[in-house]
Design a protein around this motif. Structure first.
Motif, PDB file in Angstrom:
ATOM      1  N   LEU A 127       0.563  -1.241  -0.061  1.00 28.31           N
ATOM      2  CA  LEU A 127      -0.002   0.026  -0.099  1.00 28.31           C
ATOM      3  C   LEU A 127       0.928   1.288  -0.106  1.00 28.31           C
ATOM      4  O   LEU A 127       0.518   2.410   0.235  1.00 28.31           O
ATOM      5  CB  LEU A 127      -0.882   0.195   1.238  1.00 28.31           C
ATOM      6  CG  LEU A 127      -1.890  -1.365   1.393  1.00 28.31           C
ATOM      7  CD1 LEU A 127      -2.377  -1.603   2.485  1.00 28.31           C
ATOM      8  CD2 LEU A 127      -2.944  -1.212   0.157  1.00 28.31           C
ATOM      9  N   LYS A 168       5.536   5.631  -5.559  1.00 34.58           N
ATOM     10  CA  LYS A 168       5.235   5.543  -6.946  1.00 34.58           C
ATOM     11  C   LYS A 168       4.404   6.901  -7.465  1.00 34.58           C
ATOM     12  O   LYS A 168       4.521   7.149  -9.075  1.00 34.58           O
ATOM     13  CB  LYS A 168       3.919   4.409  -6.749  1.00 34.58           C
ATOM     14  CG  LYS A 168       3.285   3.869  -8.088  1.00 34.58           C
ATOM     15  CD  LYS A 168       1.790   4.127  -8.030  1.00 34.58           C
ATOM     16  CE  LYS A 168       1.115   4.202  -6.835  1.00 34.58           C
ATOM     17  NZ  LYS A 168      -0.236   5.030  -6.957  1.00 34.58           N
ATOM     18  N   CYS A 200       4.697  -0.060 -15.373  1.00 33.34           N
ATOM     19  CA  CYS A 200       5.657   0.528 -14.051  1.00 33.34           C
ATOM     20  C   CYS A 200       5.177   0.123 -13.049  1.00 33.34           C
ATOM     21  O   CYS A 200       4.027   0.062 -12.649  1.00 33.34           O
ATOM     22  CB  CYS A 200       5.779   1.930 -14.043  1.00 33.34           C
ATOM     23  SG  CYS A 200       6.757   2.789 -15.132  1.00 33.34           S
ATOM     24  N   THR A 218       9.964  -6.460   0.717  1.00 32.30           N
ATOM     25  CA  THR A 218      10.720  -7.687   0.534  1.00 32.30           C
ATOM     26  C   THR A 218       9.702  -8.801   0.269  1.00 32.30           C
ATOM     27  O   THR A 218       9.962  -9.575  -0.861  1.00 32.30           O
ATOM     28  CB  THR A 218      11.631  -8.046   1.509  1.00 32.30           C
ATOM     29  OG1 THR A 218      11.036  -8.413   2.694  1.00 32.30           O
ATOM     30  CG2 THR A 218      12.802  -6.970   1.550  1.00 32.30           C
ATOM     31  N   VAL A 266      10.466  -1.501 -13.020  1.00 30.20           N
ATOM     32  CA  VAL A 266      10.429  -1.934 -11.563  1.00 30.20           C
ATOM     33  C   VAL A 266      11.022  -0.852 -10.790  1.00 30.20           C
ATOM     34  O   VAL A 266      12.130  -0.480 -11.150  1.00 30.20           O
ATOM     35  CB  VAL A 266      10.549  -3.494 -11.241  1.00 30.20           C
ATOM     36  CG1 VAL A 266       9.690  -4.314 -12.004  1.00 30.20           C
ATOM     37  CG2 VAL A 266      12.086  -3.794 -11.583  1.00 30.20           C
ATOM     38  N   SER A 306      14.926   1.531 -11.898  1.00 23.32           N
ATOM     39  CA  SER A 306      15.806   2.853 -11.507  1.00 23.32           C
ATOM     40  C   SER A 306      15.169   3.148  -9.868  1.00 23.32           C
ATOM     41  O   SER A 306      14.370   2.651  -9.640  1.00 23.32           O
ATOM     42  CB  SER A 306      15.258   4.067 -12.120  1.00 23.32           C
ATOM     43  OG  SER A 306      14.974   5.119 -11.420  1.00 23.32           O
ATOM     44  N   ASP A 318       2.442   0.257  12.119  1.00 25.80           N
ATOM     45  CA  ASP A 318       2.713   1.619  12.361  1.00 25.80           C
ATOM     46  C   ASP A 318       1.549   2.488  12.413  1.00 25.80           C
ATOM     47  O   ASP A 318       1.324   3.649  12.404  1.00 25.80           O
ATOM     48  CB  ASP A 318       3.276   2.418  11.017  1.00 25.80           C
ATOM     49  CG  ASP A 318       4.751   1.851  10.701  1.00 25.80           C
ATOM     50  OD1 ASP A 318       5.172   1.087  11.698  1.00 25.80           O
ATOM     51  OD2 ASP A 318       5.268   1.957   9.562  1.00 25.80           O
ATOM     52  N   PRO A 329       1.244  -6.152   7.984  1.00 21.82           N
ATOM     53  CA  PRO A 329       0.777  -5.244   8.785  1.00 21.82           C
ATOM     54  C   PRO A 329      -0.349  -4.086   8.581  1.00 21.82           C
ATOM     55  O   PRO A 329      -0.512  -3.811   7.403  1.00 21.82           O
ATOM     56  CB  PRO A 329       1.940  -4.454   9.267  1.00 21.82           C
ATOM     57  CG  PRO A 329       3.228  -5.275   8.713  1.00 21.82           C
ATOM     58  CD  PRO A 329       2.589  -6.044   7.677  1.00 21.82           C
ATOM     59  N   ALA A 372      10.089   7.316  10.722  1.00 21.90           N
ATOM     60  CA  ALA A 372      10.626   7.383   9.343  1.00 21.90           C
ATOM     61  C   ALA A 372      10.206   8.544   8.562  1.00 21.90           C
ATOM     62  O   ALA A 372      10.956   8.720   7.671  1.00 21.90           O
ATOM     63  CB  ALA A 372       9.947   6.000   8.963  1.00 21.90           C
ATOM     64  N   CYS A 419      16.287  -1.976   9.060  1.00 25.91           N
ATOM     65  CA  CYS A 419      14.854  -1.822   9.238  1.00 25.91           C
ATOM     66  C   CYS A 419      14.410  -3.160   9.061  1.00 25.91           C
ATOM     67  O   CYS A 419      14.996  -3.985   9.678  1.00 25.91           O
ATOM     68  CB  CYS A 419      14.499  -1.272   7.806  1.00 25.91           C
ATOM     69  SG  CYS A 419      13.836   0.546   7.657  1.00 25.91           S
ATOM     70  N   MET A 426      12.759  -6.426   9.246  1.00 24.02           N
ATOM     71  CA  MET A 426      13.107  -7.686   8.364  1.00 24.02           C
ATOM     72  C   MET A 426      11.902  -8.203   7.792  1.00 24.02           C
ATOM     73  O   MET A 426      10.794  -8.447   8.233  1.00 24.02           O
ATOM     74  CB  MET A 426      13.690  -8.747   9.162  1.00 24.02           C
ATOM     75  CG  MET A 426      15.098  -8.602   9.497  1.00 24.02           C
ATOM     76  SD  MET A 426      15.762  -9.748  10.823  1.00 24.02           S
ATOM     77  CE  MET A 426      15.445 -10.968   9.712  1.00 24.02           C
TER      78      MET A 426
END
Ligand code: B12
Lengths: 213, 356
Positions: free
Chosen positions: A100, A105, A144, A150, A176, A195, B72, B90, B204, B322, B324
């Protein structure tokens, strides 16, 4: 005679009212709308984009500049001969499913708009199906994808696979980005471009489009 | 050197003694929740499960401290923000429906009650249970969720607040940030009452990913500094986390007086060590993306080796830069802790400091 350098400076400084006033004056004087965009507004966004990339401008400054640019652009657009600017390319952009984060972006989208691209911003939490559908319906030149986690960055691979499955992979370039993404990852999942910031995203996109034609 | 418990090890670093080895306190809540077999969505309203997740994960991997973080959105929710809950990721504040439709609405905003407002009580229950279960030997760092500048972004909508900074009366902005500081302090102090050994915030949005160092100094610094002062005067060490490349503000972060700074991977730790007071503990700063998720165990090992060489283990708690990812491979996480043990051993620490 309107000083169009001032228009450019007003956009860089993020000053909406002067940007709009100067644009109106220039149009009233009969200056070519396309030239206002290409010769003054786009270079202004490039200037602020470069500052951002170099760490001399930050998100608030870029947002203000984008706002001034959009305000001015709204006046110019209806005056263009066919109601449409000579677009550099068509972009579909979105944050992938499960994610989110949209600040980065949206900045990328603004820079693209400011630099003469047509942008369809799908928003956040976008599934592979919706990306595929949008490539078709919007006839996108470049897709894009943004991800800040991660976990969700892996979904970019899912999207690329879905685009392949739909038989659209040769028709569209895929870029991406997002904090955890790097060139290595982009190569690994078969993206055409990566980029780490909004400014070089535009350069990369232009390079990809130049390769296609 | 006699072997210390995890808690003793962390306290030694905080108090400026040589630990028996460098402590490891990962920012691992997402990974932790998965390790315990839960989904984040089922944990965030359940203090018992929150504590359980940390207990299971700490016991499995043997790191030295737990950071009780879950999202957060908690402090903003406690004063009325709408929150989007999801199963796998989260919870987040719905910034499309900001609480502060006008900045002046801040004058009518409530001060939360740690026992009753939103999920503050759930987080505090987690702290209590965790301290009760392992707090005699494991370092428990409460998270008081967000710091003042970040709370303001979440209550107002980040994009809007960024523009407010450029257009609104600085006095009004200061009032908004002062309100955010006050509510942050309420939660941070309640962490002490719940038994935490230290408490912390993430600020942050005040980082260089978003605002300039100059804006940090103008807007974010003073509320942070006052928060730190108030909470530490209440008798608990405080930690400030700001993501991104904080090179341009690390010196000021040091001047907040926070006893711990949690720093992200883009910051050069040798440089940081020079720029903050000697007594400030630096916690960090391996990149959670590469190597922790995308790399191999050998990459993780190399990153930790280089990191310890940079700080020479001085007032250093080894951590990720930060949060993980929950998809961090187990082998990488194990390599992370093993590397910290190896390169942060007593002998290595002595060697690193002798040569100078
Ligand atoms: C702001 C923020 C949030 C806000 C988002 C608000 C919003 N409306 O977007 C909130 C509070 C909601 C949030 C929530 C969460 N966040 Co967050 N967030 C951030 C933060 C601090 C800044 C991100 C940002 O906006 N940066 C500024 C913009 C300008 O930079 P950017 O996004 O990187 O974009 C630039 C480039 O990457 C590039 N780019 C971006 N997209 C694209 C796309 C293309 C095609 C191209 C070419 C380029 C490009 O250009 C942009 C402009 O230059 C980062 C920290 C960080 N180091 O990035 C964490 C961070 C990304 N979040 C993180 C996490 C963990 C979360 C949460 C999961 C948990 C949490 N801590 O509660 C939730 C998850 C929400 C979800 N499912 O999406 C982690 C991710 C770690 C990981 N291992 O995955 C980070 C790194 C920090 C942390 N707390 O540890 N977050």
């Amino acid at each position: 005679m309107t000083n169009l350098q001032e228009l450019s400076d007003a956009i860089v400084a993020g000053r909406l009212e002067p940007a709009v006033d100067l644009t109106r004056a220039a149009l009233d004087e009969g200056i070519d709308p396309q030239s206002i965009i290409s010769d003054h507004m786009i270079p202004a966004m490039q200037r602020i984009g470069l500052r951002f990339q170099e760490g001399r401008a930050f998100v608030p400054e870029l947002l203000m500049a984008a706002r001034a640019m959009k305000g001015a652009l709204e006046l110019v657009k209806p005056r263009l001969s066919n109601g449409k600017s000579a677009t550099v390319g068509r972009i579909v952009i979105g944050t992938v499913y499960g994610d989110l984060h949209d600040i980065g972006k949206n900045l990328v989208a603004s820079m693209f708009e400011g630099c003469g691209f047509e942008v369809v911003n799908l928003g956040v939490n976008i599934t592979a199906d919706r990306f595929v559908e949008a490539i078709r319906s919007e006839r996108a030149d470049i897709l894009c994808l943004s991800a800040l986690l991660t976990t969700t960055m892996n979904y970019m691979k899912t999207v690329i696979e879905a685009v392949e499955k739909a038989g659209l992979r040769d028709r569209v370039k895929i870029m991406v980005g997002g904090a955890p993404v790097n060139q290595l990852f982009a190569d690994r999942i078969g993206a055409d471009g990566y980029s780490d910031n909004a400014n070089s995203a535009v350069l990369k996109a232009k390079e990809l489009i130049a390769k296609t034609v | 050197m006699k072997e210390m418990t995890s808690l003793e090890r962390c306290m030694a670093v905080l108090d400026g003694w040589m630990p028996d080895m460098l402590p490891v306190v990962p920012q691992s809540f997402m990974f932790t929740v998965e390790t315990a077999g839960y989904k984040i969505g089922e944990v965030v309203r359940d203090g018992a499960k929150m504590a359980r997740a940390h207990i299971v994960s700490q016991e499995k991997y043997g790191y030295d401290g737990c950071v009780i973080d879950f999202d957060d959105a908690t402090i903003a929710e406690a004063v009325g923000a709408k929150v989007i809950y999801r199963e796998d990721e989260p919870a987040i504040v719905d910034e499309q429906q900001p609480v502060l439709k006008d900045l002046r609405d801040v004058y009518d905003m409530p001060i939360p009650d740690p026992g009753r407002s939103g999920r503050l009580g759930v987080w505090l229950e987690a702290t209590e249970r965790l301290v009760e279960a392992v707090g005699d030997h494991v370092f428990v760092m409460g998270r008081a969720d967000q710091g003042p500048f970040s709370i303001a972004c979440l209550l107002r909508g980040t994009t809007q607040f960024m523009m407010d900074l450029m257009t609104e009366d600085p006095g009004l902005i200061a009032d908004v940030l002062d309100y955010c500081r006050r509510i942050s302090a309420v939660f941070a102090k309640a962490q002490k009452d719940a038994g935490a050994h230290a408490t912390s915030i993430g600020d942050a949005f005040a980082g260089p990913n978003l605002i300039s160092p100059d804006m940090y100094r103008r807007f974010a610094f003073e509320p942070e500094r006052r928060l730190v002062e108030e909470v530490q005067a209440y008798g608990i060490p405080f930690s400030v986390h700001i993501c991104g490349d904080t090179t341009g503000i690390i010196e000021e972060m040091g001047r907040t007086g926070a006893r711990i700074l949690e720093v992200d991977w883009k910051l050069d730790m040798a440089e940081a060590r020079r720029l903050v007071p000697e007594s400030t503990v630096l916690m960090g700063n391996v990149d959670p993306s590469f190597p922790l998720v995308l790399g191999a165990p050998a990459d993780v090992d190399a990153a930790v080796r280089d990191l310890v060489a940079k700080t020479r283990g001085r007032r250093h708690i080894v951590s990720s830069g930060c949060a993980m990812g929950r998809n961090t491979p187990e082998a990488n996480f194990r390599a992370f802790i093993a590397a910290a043990r190896r390169y942060g051993s007593y002998e290595e620490l002595c060697r690193l400091n002798e040569n100078r």
